[in-house]
Write a protein that holds these residues in place. Structure first.
Motif, PDB file in Angstrom:
ATOM      1  N   ILE A  31       9.379  12.962   4.767  1.00 20.80           N
ATOM      2  CA  ILE A  31       9.933  11.764   4.137  1.00 20.80           C
ATOM      3  C   ILE A  31       9.277  11.631   2.779  1.00 20.80           C
ATOM      4  O   ILE A  31       8.042  11.625   2.667  1.00 20.80           O
ATOM      5  N   GLU A  32      10.103  11.532   1.733  1.00 18.36           N
ATOM      6  CA  GLU A  32       9.561  11.407   0.380  1.00 18.36           C
ATOM      7  C   GLU A  32       9.026   9.992   0.163  1.00 18.36           C
ATOM      8  O   GLU A  32       9.665   9.000   0.533  1.00 18.36           O
ATOM      9  N   LEU A  33       7.853   9.911  -0.445  1.00 19.04           N
ATOM     10  CA  LEU A  33       7.230   8.619  -0.714  1.00 19.04           C
ATOM     11  C   LEU A  33       7.794   7.986  -1.979  1.00 19.04           C
ATOM     12  O   LEU A  33       8.184   8.683  -2.917  1.00 19.04           O
ATOM     13  N   SER A  34       7.774   6.664  -2.008  1.00 17.59           N
ATOM     14  CA  SER A  34       8.131   5.937  -3.222  1.00 17.59           C
ATOM     15  C   SER A  34       7.002   6.117  -4.231  1.00 17.59           C
ATOM     16  O   SER A  34       5.867   6.459  -3.868  1.00 17.59           O
ATOM     17  N   ASP A  35       7.281   5.887  -5.499  1.00 11.23           N
ATOM     18  CA  ASP A  35       6.265   6.048  -6.530  1.00 11.23           C
ATOM     19  C   ASP A  35       5.038   5.185  -6.257  1.00 11.23           C
ATOM     20  O   ASP A  35       3.906   5.629  -6.427  1.00 11.23           O
ATOM     21  N   ALA A  36       5.235   3.952  -5.806  1.00 15.84           N
ATOM     22  CA  ALA A  36       4.113   3.048  -5.536  1.00 15.84           C
ATOM     23  C   ALA A  36       3.231   3.571  -4.404  1.00 15.84           C
ATOM     24  O   ALA A  36       2.007   3.409  -4.434  1.00 15.84           O
ATOM     25  N   ASP A  37       3.837   4.225  -3.416  1.00 13.54           N
ATOM     26  CA  ASP A  37       3.075   4.740  -2.273  1.00 13.54           C
ATOM     27  C   ASP A  37       2.343   6.045  -2.576  1.00 13.54           C
ATOM     28  O   ASP A  37       1.492   6.476  -1.800  1.00 13.54           O
ATOM     29  N   LYS A  38       2.658   6.675  -3.693  1.00 15.11           N
ATOM     30  CA  LYS A  38       2.044   7.954  -4.053  1.00 15.11           C
ATOM     31  C   LYS A  38       0.624   7.817  -4.575  1.00 15.11           C
ATOM     32  O   LYS A  38      -0.157   8.770  -4.513  1.00 15.11           O
ATOM     33  N   ILE A  39       0.265   6.676  -5.124  1.00 15.19           N
ATOM     34  CA  ILE A  39      -0.991   6.520  -5.864  1.00 15.19           C
ATOM     35  C   ILE A  39      -2.210   6.995  -5.071  1.00 15.19           C
ATOM     36  O   ILE A  39      -2.960   7.854  -5.547  1.00 15.19           O
ATOM     37  N   PRO A  40      -2.463   6.500  -3.851  1.00 18.75           N
ATOM     38  CA  PRO A  40      -3.657   6.978  -3.137  1.00 18.75           C
ATOM     39  C   PRO A  40      -3.561   8.456  -2.744  1.00 18.75           C
ATOM     40  O   PRO A  40      -4.576   9.152  -2.685  1.00 18.75           O
ATOM     41  N   VAL A  41      -2.353   8.943  -2.517  1.00 14.88           N
ATOM     42  CA  VAL A  41      -2.169  10.347  -2.148  1.00 14.88           C
ATOM     43  C   VAL A  41      -2.451  11.243  -3.356  1.00 14.88           C
ATOM     44  O   VAL A  41      -3.141  12.265  -3.233  1.00 14.88           O
TER      45      VAL A  41
END
Length: 147
Positions: A96-106
């Motif tokens: 599942i591709e993450l939204s831009d906001a959810d990518k930050i910690p990753v």
């Protein structure tokens, strides 16, 4: 360059190194957690493979595309599934591709683990970047959660 289409293709030397390094997971050798990603082509339906770093953080696994919107990213978006291979072992997954906001910690965790290897693709952004700096580059770096 538009971040939603950002792609850094391999240079001549990258292509040579990729051929050599892609052999390692086929032989069952993982370098720093690397695996051979196999995804069916969105047009051909044939298996396509490339070397990836699988990030495990907070009990979840992720694939990050440091070169941007590559062919494997486009194929994974269409198929939603693939395999991680190491030697004779193959592990199927869904993504599942993450939204831009959810990518930050990753992205921060990815840079912490593999910044030494992929830092040149992040154009000066490091694990020490602010959340705002990571949010600014996030559209150019697809991230998938695996299950």
């Amino acid at each position: 360059m538009d971040a939603t289409t950002r792609y850094i293709g391999p240079s001549g030397m990258d292509s040579i190194m990729n051929r050599v390094v892609n052999l390692l997971p086929k032989l069952g050798v993982s370098v720093a957690g690397s695996r051979l990603l196999a995804v069916r082509g969105r047009k051909s339906g044939e298996w396509r493979t490339t070397l990836v770093n699988v990030l495990t953080t907070d009990g979840r696994r992720y694939l990050v595309a440091p070169r941007g919107h590559t062919q494997w990213v486009r194929n994974l978006r269409v198929s939603g599934a693939g395999e991680l291979r190491l030697g004779r072992k193959s592990e199927a997954f869904t993504a599942i591709e993450l939204s831009d906001a959810d990518k930050i910690p990753v992205l921060r965790a990815y840079l912490d683990r593999w910044g030494w290897e992929v830092g040149r693709f992040f154009e000066g952004v490091t694990k020490h970047a602010t959340d705002a700096e990571l949010a600014e580059i996030a559209p150019g770096f697809p991230v998938f959660a695996l299950s």
